[in-house]
Design an enzyme around this catalytic site. Structure first.
Site, short mmCIF file in Angstrom:
data_model
loop_
_atom_site.label_atom_id
_atom_site.label_comp_id
_atom_site.label_asym_id
_atom_site.label_seq_id
_atom_site.Cartn_x
_atom_site.Cartn_y
_atom_site.Cartn_z
N CYS A 81 0.86 -1.18 0.00
CA CYS A 81 0.00 0.00 0.00
C CYS A 81 0.89 1.23 0.00
O CYS A 81 2.12 1.13 -0.09
CB CYS A 81 -0.96 0.01 1.18
SG CYS A 81 -0.21 0.39 2.77
N HIS A 87 -4.45 6.23 8.25
CA HIS A 87 -3.07 6.31 8.73
C HIS A 87 -2.30 7.25 7.82
O HIS A 87 -2.77 7.64 6.76
CB HIS A 87 -2.42 4.93 8.77
CG HIS A 87 -2.51 4.18 7.47
ND1 HIS A 87 -3.64 3.51 7.09
CD2 HIS A 87 -1.62 4.01 6.46
CE1 HIS A 87 -3.45 2.95 5.91
NE2 HIS A 87 -2.23 3.24 5.49
#
Length: 661
Positions: free
Chosen positions: A402, A580
């Site tokens: 990611c 995040h």
């Protein structure tokens, strides 16, 4: 050295043409449905159509005695060029670019009497690009409260200027170019030279250079012809499925090995599905076979010229179904003969080449990889030529990538790791990593579908799997089957035998061991049962504030969480989101921590309902144990229901087990 430089220069030039062609097709392909709609209305309702209706086809007079305008003329004159101009502008500068691009396109439309597709392809992207540059001049310098005024008037004034420029300058130039190109086509037809264009078109297809030719020249010219005569053979110069059909039939009859066995399936994909790319590896495997498709293309074009057949609109994709759907009313016999002649000639030439070939085996998989190299990215059909495992050996190393390699990838990796362990393959390593840190030494790379394009160039040897749901994607089961098949092919693992219980316990212990340095990653004060936020942005702020209050991150880390959300949403499925920071924000993390905020009424998260927001900040791998526990909980709907019904923080902590032990 000189040879290497020449090779690089040639490759660079090819890549630039590919990118240009891809950009052109990016303006046309999203609007093919509108082209087809125009073609159907033309075929059905014009005076020479199947069901002539003056008010729709634009002939005759209405009740007031005025000429009927109909749909055919306005659609081809205004709708289609405006759609292209808007799409081209949006590709450059999102919606703002699309709007000014469409407005500027109107200038070239009203300044000419021909369908202004080429003008739209110029004005849309050009106007959007200049608008983007102009906006950058005063970006961040506008006084608060005046943003809308400046932005709207800037766009309006500049779009007006570009429309005038298009009317006075670009339109006349495009008209001159179209007239010259049209005369060139007429000369080729009258001289009997048009079939020889296959010498250029067919190799260009193999090298993925055809988009520049097809959408930059042929489609605009063909549409102009179709407007005047109701059809054009130019639509079929590149889209004719006959040459590819003949080539694949030759391999099906006279081929060897995997090339022979895969050809019948490739015929279905190419002839019915319209994906011509499927036959490119068969040519790259034996370059001499390009003569077969060139010969077939020439025969098909010659037949079109001889019969006067043509299509009303583009046939995209190049399927026989799409070809017949776009065929003019008087051209079905000619189109059929064109496809059959192209296939027959291609088959005959290909058969001779295959019969006289001295090679004993055909490396179709290697040719497919070479095709992807020419294309510059993964091919949607190349997997048809790979072995079951799609790797050079057994699958042992899977990475979930990611943007930051911290939250999303860790959760996805946990779910996938558990599935692979449960299937009995404890030796298969499943890790997570930031895309920026990827190396080309993985067997399988799993990414969110919005990130796949970034990961693929870095890991071209791996099998790529993209998902849209991190928690319960059906693609995970496909990966498990891929692992099972590769292990079975290797012969070292019985895919039907699950791993012994002791091994499973040891593997689980390894996962939980990630928390040895994380004994305070999840704390009681970081769990909120009734969040106050009502929007996605506020929810990120709330989860991030908990991390800041615990001293885990710098306050600016919250801004990085918002930045990450803009690039790729962190919705995981099953009512869970895990915002995040970005990869660049890792320096803002002081220690690993996780916050959990529950929203009983739910929050809209880019169209998805989210009830649980988990803020993540991780140093090294200290936070992985809690993420693994969270993944196990949220992959089980019963556990999610219990979490939803929890009345105390202790109940929430208990559901995640001894993750802080």
């Amino acid at each position: 050295m000189a040879t290497q430089l020449e090779a690089r220069s040639g490759t660079s030039a090819r890549v630039r043409v590919q990118k240009f062609g891809t950009f052109l097709s990016g303006m046309i392909m999203p609007n093919i449905g509108a082209f087809i709609a125009w073609g159907l209305i033309t075929a059905l309702f014009i005076e020479a159509g199947y069901f002539p209706v003056g008010v729709l086809g634009g002939f005759g007079e209405n009740a007031a005695g005025d000429p009927n305008v109909g749909l055919v003329g306005p659609m081809i004159t205004y709708l289609l060029p405006l759609l292209i101009g808007y799409t081209g502008g949006k590709m450059i500068y999102e919606t703002r670019g699309g709007v000014v691009g469409a407005a500027a396109t109107m200038g070239v439309i009203v300044g000419t009497s021909i369908p202004m597709f080429i003008g739209a392809m110029i004005m849309g992207p050009l106007t959007a690009y200049l608008m983007k540059k102009i906006d950058s001049i005063w970006d961040g310098k506008i006084r608060p409260g005046f943003e809308m005024l400046v932005n709207n008037f800037a766009a309006g004034i500049f779009a007006a200027l570009m429309a005038v420029f298009g009317l006075l300058a670009v339109g006349p130039l495009v008209t001159l170019f179209s007239d010259a190109a049209g005369r060139g086509v007429d000369f080729l037809v009258s001289s009997g030279l048009l079939p020889f264009t296959s010498i250029l078109i067919e190799p260009a297809k193999i090298l993925f250079l055809n988009n520049a030719i097809n959408y930059g020249v042929l489609t605009p010219l063909a549409t102009e012809q179709a407007t005047e005569t109701g059809k054009s053979l130019l639509f079929l110069l590149e889209a004719n499925p006959g040459p590819g059909l003949g080539l694949l039939l030759a391999y099906a009859v006279f081929g060897r090995g995997m090339a022979k066995s895969s050809a019948p399936g490739a015929i279905i994909i190419q002839f019915l599905g319209g994906i011509h790319e499927i036959y490119f590896p068969y040519v790259l495997m034996k370059p001499l076979m390009v003569l077969a498709v060139i010969g077939g293309g020439m025969a098909g074009i010659f037949t079109l010229v001889l019969t006067g057949a043509g299509l009303r609109s583009p046939a995209a994709p190049g399927s026989i179904i799409a070809v017949y759907a776009a065929t003019a009313q008087d051209s079905f016999i000619g189109i059929t003969l064109s496809v059959l002649m192209a296939a027959a000639v291609s088959f005959l030439i290909g058969s001779v080449i295959l019969k006289t070939s001295k090679s004993t085996d055909d490396d179709i998989a290697g040719a497919a990889s070479k095709m992807e190299g020419l294309k510059g990215k993964k091919s949607s059909v190349a997997g048809n030529f790979r072995s079951t495992s799609a790797t050079d050996g057994p699958i042992r190393n899977i990475v979930f990538a990611c943007d930051a390699g911290m939250g999303s990838s860790a959760m996805g990796a946990s779910v996938l790791r558990n599935k692979i362990k449960a299937a009995g393959f404890p030796d298969v390593k499943v890790t997570n990593l930031a895309i920026a840190n990827l190396k080309d030494d993985y067997d399988v790379v799993v990414t969110h579908q919005d990130l796949a394009a970034r990961a693929e160039p870095l890991t071209q040897r791996a099998t790529h799997v993209s998902v849209d749901n991190f928690m319960n994607s059906p693609r995970y089961d496909e990966i498990v089957e891929l692992v099972r098949a590769s292990a079975s092919a290797e012969g070292g693992v019985d895919p039907k035998n699950p791993m012994p219980a002791a091994a499973a316990s040891e593997a689980d212990a390894d996962t939980d061991g990630a928390g040895t340095g994380a004994n305070d990653v999840l704390a009681e004060q970081s769990v909120v049962l009734n969040g106050r936020a009502t929007t996605q942005e506020d929810a990120i702020n709330e989860a991030g504030r908990l991390l800041v209050e615990r001293g885990a991150v710098d306050s600016s880390y919250v801004a990085a969480m918002h930045e990450r959300e803009k690039s790729v949403p962190t919705y995981m499925g099953n009512f869970l989101a895990i915002p995040h920071g970005t990869n660049a924000a890792k320096d803002l993390i002081k220690r690993s921590a996780v916050s959990i905020v529950r929203y009983p009424e739910g929050i809209d998260w880019n169209g998805k309902q989210v009830k649980f927001v988990v803020g993540v900040a991780g140093v090294n791998n200290e936070h992985l144990s809690i993420l693994s526990a969270i993944a196990r909980v949220f992959s089980d709907k019963d556990q999610v229901a219990k979490l939803d019904e929890a009345t105390s923080v202790d109940e929430v902590l208990a559901l995640f087990g001894k993750v802080n032990a």
